[in-house]
Design a protein around this motif. Sequence first.
Motif, PDB file in Angstrom:
ATOM      1  N   ASN A  70       0.804  -1.225   0.000  1.00 43.78           N
ATOM      2  CA  ASN A  70       0.000   0.000   0.000  1.00 43.78           C
ATOM      3  C   ASN A  70       0.832   1.268   0.000  1.00 43.78           C
ATOM      4  N   SER A 219       2.523   5.554   8.058  1.00 44.17           N
ATOM      5  CA  SER A 219       1.414   5.495   7.119  1.00 44.17           C
ATOM      6  C   SER A 219       0.740   6.860   7.137  1.00 44.17           C
ATOM      7  N   ILE A 220      -0.199   7.041   6.245  1.00 44.13           N
ATOM      8  CA  ILE A 220      -0.934   8.295   6.243  1.00 44.13           C
ATOM      9  C   ILE A 220      -1.600   8.498   7.597  1.00 44.13           C
ATOM     10  N   LYS A 221      -2.203   7.452   8.054  1.00 43.19           N
ATOM     11  CA  LYS A 221      -2.893   7.529   9.336  1.00 43.19           C
ATOM     12  C   LYS A 221      -1.921   7.855  10.462  1.00 43.19           C
ATOM     13  N   TYR A 224      -0.955  11.396  10.256  1.00 43.80           N
ATOM     14  CA  TYR A 224      -2.101  12.200  10.650  1.00 43.80           C
ATOM     15  C   TYR A 224      -2.230  12.258  12.165  1.00 43.80           C
ATOM     16  N   MET A 253      -3.140  16.500   6.112  1.00 43.76           N
ATOM     17  CA  MET A 253      -4.548  16.307   6.441  1.00 43.76           C
ATOM     18  C   MET A 253      -4.821  16.800   7.860  1.00 43.76           C
ATOM     19  N   ASN A 256      -4.907  20.535   7.875  1.00 46.77           N
ATOM     20  CA  ASN A 256      -6.181  20.960   7.307  1.00 46.77           C
ATOM     21  C   ASN A 256      -7.282  20.880   8.349  1.00 46.77           C
ATOM     22  N   LEU A 276       0.621  12.890  -5.880  1.00 46.44           N
ATOM     23  CA  LEU A 276      -0.201  13.666  -4.972  1.00 46.44           C
ATOM     24  C   LEU A 276       0.484  14.949  -4.545  1.00 46.44           C
TER      25      LEU A 276
ATOM     26  N   THR B  75      -4.032  -2.205  -6.233  1.00 42.10           N
ATOM     27  CA  THR B  75      -3.031  -2.896  -5.416  1.00 42.10           C
ATOM     28  C   THR B  75      -3.677  -3.557  -4.203  1.00 42.10           C
ATOM     29  N   ILE B 220      -5.427  10.884  -9.423  1.00 41.93           N
ATOM     30  CA  ILE B 220      -5.571  12.028  -8.533  1.00 41.93           C
ATOM     31  C   ILE B 220      -5.465  13.316  -9.338  1.00 41.93           C
ATOM     32  N   GLU B 275      -7.711   4.014   3.438  1.00 41.35           N
ATOM     33  CA  GLU B 275      -6.996   4.683   4.515  1.00 41.35           C
ATOM     34  C   GLU B 275      -7.124   6.207   4.466  1.00 41.35           C
ATOM     35  N   VAL B 279      -9.047   9.595   6.947  1.00 38.55           N
ATOM     36  CA  VAL B 279      -8.264  10.635   7.583  1.00 38.55           C
ATOM     37  C   VAL B 279      -8.763  12.030   7.199  1.00 38.55           C
TER      38      VAL B 279
END
Lengths: 333, 333
Positions: A70, A219-221, A224, A253, A256, A276, B75, B220, B275, B279
């Motif tokens: 991922n 990870s993104i989480k 965050y 994020m 934001n 991104l 993925t 994106i 994910e 967020v």
Amino acid sequence: MEATYKDIQRLTGFSLSTISKYFNGGNLRPRTKEAIETAVADLNFRVNDLARGLKSRKSMSVGLLIPELNSVFHTTIMRHVGHILRMRGYSCIVCDSNMDKKTERDAVQFLVDKMVEGIITIPLDGSGAQLELAKRWEIPCVLIDRKLTNFVTDAVIIDNFYAGKAAAEYLLSKGHRNAAVVSGPLGIYTMGERFRGFENEFSSHGAKTTLAGIETEFSIKGGYNAALDFFKKENEATAVFCTNYELTLGTIMALNELGLKFPDDVSVFGFDNMELSAVIKPSLTVIEQPMEQMSRLAAELLLRRLESEKIEGHETIVLGTKMIEGSSVAKIN
Amino acid sequence: MEATYKDIQRLTGFSLSTISKYFNGGNLRPRTKEAIETAVADLNFRVNDLARGLKSRKSMSVGLLIPELNSVFHTTIMRHVGHILRMRGYSCIVCDSNMDKKTERDAVQFLVDKMVEGIITIPLDGSGAQLELAKRWEIPCVLIDRKLTNFVTDAVIIDNFYAGKAAAEYLLSKGHRNAAVVSGPLGIYTMGERFRGFENEFSSHGAKTTLAGIETEFSIKGGYNAALDFFKKENEATAVFCTNYELTLGTIMALNELGLKFPDDVSVFGFDNMELSAVIKPSLTVIEQPMEQMSRLAAELLLRRLESEKIEGHETIVLGTKMIEGSSVAKIN
DNA sequence: CTGTTAGCGCTTTCAT
DNA sequence: ATGAAAGCGCTAACAG
């Protein structure tokens, strides 16, 4: 069903070994070549890699082992590597260790069973224990992104310490003296180096570094949560350094959500320059890794091992990074 | 180097065929089994899949073919599929067609050459031409996510038309009468169905649908550009429906850049629940696809073909979707 | 330049 | 329940 050398033999009258030579670049006279060529076309013949591999001990496949399917960084690297290897006739068996040491070890066993001729991996565990099995079967391994402590093999990495240092220098030059760092576990080679490079430079100028949400998942989480935690509390940080792609996104994020604008309320220095990033406004200032180059070099390193006889020693290629200056970092008094 | 049946024979005295039976579940008496067992352990023996495959015509590998390794949806699906197949001893050779028809066809050829026993794919081209080769070699194929027009085979898809309809119903129920849709090319099965499902429902209630940036890439960046284009111009839309994950993210980035808050300035209805969605704040209202279930069913469909004798006919499994209600859609007068 | 021969490691009748 | 023997499709000496 599938045509074999025998069928070609039937059509052309040539012996199996002559036909074999045709497919392995031997010297044949033009007429022979042509005859075989047409038979091949008529029969829609394709050599059987399995049979070939059984005899020549070459499976023509390599294993790609990454921690996380991922992660965009991982999949981008593997996409490039896979592309190059496929061009050379190798098939890539992709496994992800799902961020789990045991799974990683099992994956190596799996790849060994599949008789891959080589393994390209972004190792999860830093010890190298997961690759012992590969070593025992004398399967060449190439590391990307991370080094191992107890396992010597070819590797392509970037100078992570310097990347951290460069980020620090830039922030210092913009007047920042207090920064948060959103990082993954410092035990992970890249994370540790980037943080230490940053912290080292920052502190040597009397500036302060705070680890936001230490030891978070990368990870993104994770990013965050770490950033949210840090910035919702009282703090003196004027900037935040995020040490990989996912952490950068997670941090943004969080900002934001907290209604913090960058670079007005807090400056953001990110990592990795991918799709991104290109879309975020204001544009991000980031450290860019030469992902394509890393992939290419790793693939070539492996191909050389596969296609040459013994090569002495091992090579670690350390690549530099580039800073992309956007407008996410403010100059302060 | 690697131990073979012969080595086991040397240690145990049993014949090759007995040893073969041991590994293929034949009837042996306990003492024999044990003897072989210990020899296997001593020798660190592993059966050679290549040799086995040569004889039994089973490569124990399957091909996974997807359009884009950079798409999280793809993925994620492949991660699940790969995991299940690996548990059953199959190795997965992953190829991406890089969003290119020619590459996709080449990839099928490549997989056929590698003698995969089956192919699981998210097809790029809707015609099915890319799989003709697989059909000729009688390699079973399972489609995920998209159907083909000229190729009948097993498939696991969701009811995309209904998903679009559900989104429309929800927006209508919240009082929206004018919505933009950020979609990929309508020629792509999923994109077309989702749009038509939405548009159909919307217009049957006298509400208006506008395609923002028609025929954009579904990335994106594509979503970002389409949404930016649409919303920076005068428009009457009170809501936007984004028909996949990447488009949803791109749209949000565009809204952020334009300073448009959701749901205050414009309501957002997204697609896929991953994910990053988790967020984003305010939390998104989305259509969720049962990705894990899709993967599992597809893998099982293939495994059944691989492990049973002929199965008559083909199966298309259509799964439902679920709406996850967040707070990204405002109720308007 | 081409053919003969002997396997690679495993499976699979067919005997015993 | 176990063994003998033939062979999957290809490669690789070695002859000629």
